[in-house]
Design a protein around this motif. Sequence first.
Motif, short mmCIF file in Angstrom:
data_model
loop_
_atom_site.label_atom_id
_atom_site.label_comp_id
_atom_site.label_asym_id
_atom_site.label_seq_id
_atom_site.Cartn_x
_atom_site.Cartn_y
_atom_site.Cartn_z
N LEU A 104 -4.07 59.24 5.29
CA LEU A 104 -5.01 58.69 4.30
C LEU A 104 -6.33 59.44 4.34
O LEU A 104 -7.02 59.56 3.32
CB LEU A 104 -5.23 57.20 4.58
CG LEU A 104 -4.04 56.29 4.28
CD1 LEU A 104 -4.32 54.87 4.73
CD2 LEU A 104 -3.71 56.30 2.79
N TYR A 105 -6.67 59.95 5.50
CA TYR A 105 -7.90 60.75 5.64
C TYR A 105 -7.84 61.98 4.74
O TYR A 105 -8.76 62.25 3.96
CB TYR A 105 -8.06 61.16 7.11
CG TYR A 105 -9.07 62.26 7.36
CD1 TYR A 105 -10.42 61.96 7.51
CD2 TYR A 105 -8.67 63.59 7.46
CE1 TYR A 105 -11.35 62.96 7.75
CE2 TYR A 105 -9.59 64.60 7.70
CZ TYR A 105 -10.93 64.28 7.85
OH TYR A 105 -11.84 65.27 8.08
N ILE A 106 -6.74 62.71 4.83
CA ILE A 106 -6.63 63.93 4.02
C ILE A 106 -6.46 63.60 2.54
O ILE A 106 -6.99 64.29 1.67
CB ILE A 106 -5.47 64.82 4.53
CG1 ILE A 106 -5.54 66.19 3.84
CG2 ILE A 106 -4.11 64.18 4.31
CD1 ILE A 106 -4.56 67.19 4.42
N LEU A 107 -5.76 62.50 2.22
CA LEU A 107 -5.60 62.10 0.82
C LEU A 107 -6.95 61.70 0.22
O LEU A 107 -7.25 62.02 -0.94
CB LEU A 107 -4.61 60.94 0.72
CG LEU A 107 -3.14 61.27 1.00
CD1 LEU A 107 -2.30 59.99 1.01
CD2 LEU A 107 -2.59 62.25 -0.03
N PHE A 108 -7.76 61.00 1.00
CA PHE A 108 -9.06 60.55 0.52
C PHE A 108 -9.99 61.73 0.23
O PHE A 108 -10.62 61.81 -0.83
CB PHE A 108 -9.71 59.62 1.54
CG PHE A 108 -11.12 59.22 1.20
CD1 PHE A 108 -11.36 58.21 0.29
CD2 PHE A 108 -12.20 59.87 1.78
CE1 PHE A 108 -12.67 57.84 -0.04
CE2 PHE A 108 -13.51 59.51 1.47
CZ PHE A 108 -13.74 58.50 0.55
N PHE A 109 -10.07 62.67 1.15
CA PHE A 109 -11.03 63.76 1.00
C PHE A 109 -10.56 64.82 0.01
O PHE A 109 -11.38 65.57 -0.52
CB PHE A 109 -11.32 64.40 2.36
CG PHE A 109 -12.29 63.61 3.18
CD1 PHE A 109 -13.65 63.64 2.90
CD2 PHE A 109 -11.85 62.82 4.22
CE1 PHE A 109 -14.55 62.91 3.65
CE2 PHE A 109 -12.74 62.07 4.98
CZ PHE A 109 -14.10 62.11 4.70
N PHE A 132 -15.76 65.08 12.39
CA PHE A 132 -15.36 66.14 11.46
C PHE A 132 -16.05 66.05 10.10
O PHE A 132 -15.89 66.93 9.26
CB PHE A 132 -13.85 66.13 11.26
CG PHE A 132 -13.08 66.75 12.39
CD1 PHE A 132 -13.40 68.02 12.84
CD2 PHE A 132 -12.03 66.08 12.99
CE1 PHE A 132 -12.69 68.62 13.88
CE2 PHE A 132 -11.31 66.66 14.03
CZ PHE A 132 -11.64 67.93 14.47
N LEU A 133 -16.80 64.98 9.86
CA LEU A 133 -17.49 64.84 8.58
C LEU A 133 -18.48 65.98 8.38
O LEU A 133 -19.25 66.32 9.29
CB LEU A 133 -18.22 63.50 8.51
CG LEU A 133 -17.42 62.29 8.00
CD1 LEU A 133 -18.30 61.05 8.04
CD2 LEU A 133 -16.92 62.52 6.58
N GLU A 134 -18.48 66.55 7.20
CA GLU A 134 -19.39 67.64 6.91
C GLU A 134 -20.72 67.14 6.34
O GLU A 134 -21.74 67.82 6.46
CB GLU A 134 -18.73 68.61 5.92
CG GLU A 134 -17.46 69.25 6.46
CD GLU A 134 -16.74 70.09 5.43
OE1 GLU A 134 -17.23 70.14 4.28
OE2 GLU A 134 -15.71 70.70 5.76
N ASN A 135 -20.70 65.97 5.73
CA ASN A 135 -21.90 65.39 5.14
C ASN A 135 -22.71 64.67 6.23
O ASN A 135 -22.27 63.66 6.77
CB ASN A 135 -21.52 64.41 4.02
CG ASN A 135 -22.73 63.95 3.23
OD1 ASN A 135 -23.75 63.56 3.80
ND2 ASN A 135 -22.62 63.99 1.91
N THR A 136 -23.86 65.21 6.55
CA THR A 136 -24.67 64.67 7.65
C THR A 136 -25.13 63.24 7.36
O THR A 136 -25.11 62.38 8.25
CB THR A 136 -25.91 65.55 7.89
OG1 THR A 136 -25.48 66.89 8.14
CG2 THR A 136 -26.69 65.05 9.10
N LYS A 137 -25.53 62.97 6.12
CA LYS A 137 -25.99 61.62 5.77
C LYS A 137 -24.86 60.61 5.91
O LYS A 137 -25.06 59.51 6.45
CB LYS A 137 -26.54 61.61 4.34
CG LYS A 137 -27.84 62.39 4.17
CD LYS A 137 -28.36 62.28 2.75
CE LYS A 137 -29.67 63.04 2.58
NZ LYS A 137 -30.19 62.96 1.19
N ALA A 138 -23.69 60.98 5.42
CA ALA A 138 -22.54 60.08 5.54
C ALA A 138 -22.18 59.85 7.01
O ALA A 138 -21.81 58.74 7.41
CB ALA A 138 -21.34 60.67 4.80
N LYS A 139 -22.32 60.89 7.81
CA LYS A 139 -22.03 60.77 9.24
C LYS A 139 -22.99 59.78 9.91
O LYS A 139 -22.56 58.93 10.70
CB LYS A 139 -22.14 62.14 9.90
CG LYS A 139 -21.75 62.16 11.37
CD LYS A 139 -21.87 63.55 11.97
CE LYS A 139 -20.84 64.49 11.37
NZ LYS A 139 -20.80 65.79 12.10
#
Length: 356
Positions: free
Chosen positions: A106-111, A155-162
């Motif tokens: 689901l992680y890969i499907l979501f992103f 592994f999140l690339e978006n710092t704010k989301a992290k």
Amino acid sequence: MLFLSGLLPNAIKYQKSSFLDAITRWAKYSTGFIVFVFFILYVDNKEKFIRVCKFLSLTLLLPSIYFMWQIFTGDLIHQAFRSMPSVGFSNPHYITYAIVLILPLLYILFFWEEKIFNRLIYLISISLLLVIAYLSYARTGWLGVFVELSLFIYFLENTKAKIVLICFSFCILSVLYFYHELDPILNKFQDVWFFLNHLDKVWNDNSYKITHLFTGRWGMWRANLKTFLNFNPLAILFGSGIGTAAFIAQQAGIYVKEAHNAYICLLIDFGLINFILLSMLMIFMFIRSIKMLKAKNKFLIYAGKSWFILLCAYSVLGMGTHIFYHVSISVWMFWAICGSYTGLYLSLYKKNFQNV
């Protein structure tokens, strides 16, 4: 090799499982290998990989609905000092083990999904599965989910989301800690600390406190390890037959159907050779997942992350349960997933990770 390990003549001295049970389990492991090979051959591009991810994710739809239905109707069974839904399984924790396998998909499907509505569906699905994992009270499963969520955030690339997810996770953990829901997990960490600081004592002391470390599992693990050290060379190499680990635990006064540790089960039942072979295969898949992280293609990078997350969580689950030893849902589902990742890796490797 597995066939010989389950049926060696020297295994007769253990009153463990019947000959029919041994054949049945061996057949399950063999079909797991067949599933692995099938998906390697089937998945040769991104579209097929995504199709498999969606299909395997949907396999949890009906069990999840049934789980929530049992919650609302009160159709529960009593296990681990709690009442919980069984979802038709012999052990209600099995659905959590399946959730641990599906979350990386689901992680890969979501992103990778571009449509907002579809992303929302995947997000709701992930949230629902996390709720079910919590309500199942599978403590080892919780550890697997915790490993996955930690790696997701890493592994999140978006710092704010992290940052937002870290804060949100901290709030959730604080609430769980306040209501003592994390006590079983914290107790396990305390047991690990005690274990590392009293190695001689935990190996030789037969007191209740020692044998009941790790929610009572250390007693059976230690009995198995001591027995293994006294095996004859043939049994060490090829194992003593399917069910031996549980039988040894029972002989030590701990009445269980399984030894609740996949590594010990494999070592005792199937022997050192099979243990090494499986370990090499797992390491090989870890290496491939890391290679995918270095690819130029973005989809392959996401796939590598999700595969690495899956393997880490799966390895953790093996420490507290017999997930890749006996549980059918994990045997077939795990090897189907790993076969798909391997097929994707092989097909894209030929293209030098340039195009999908």
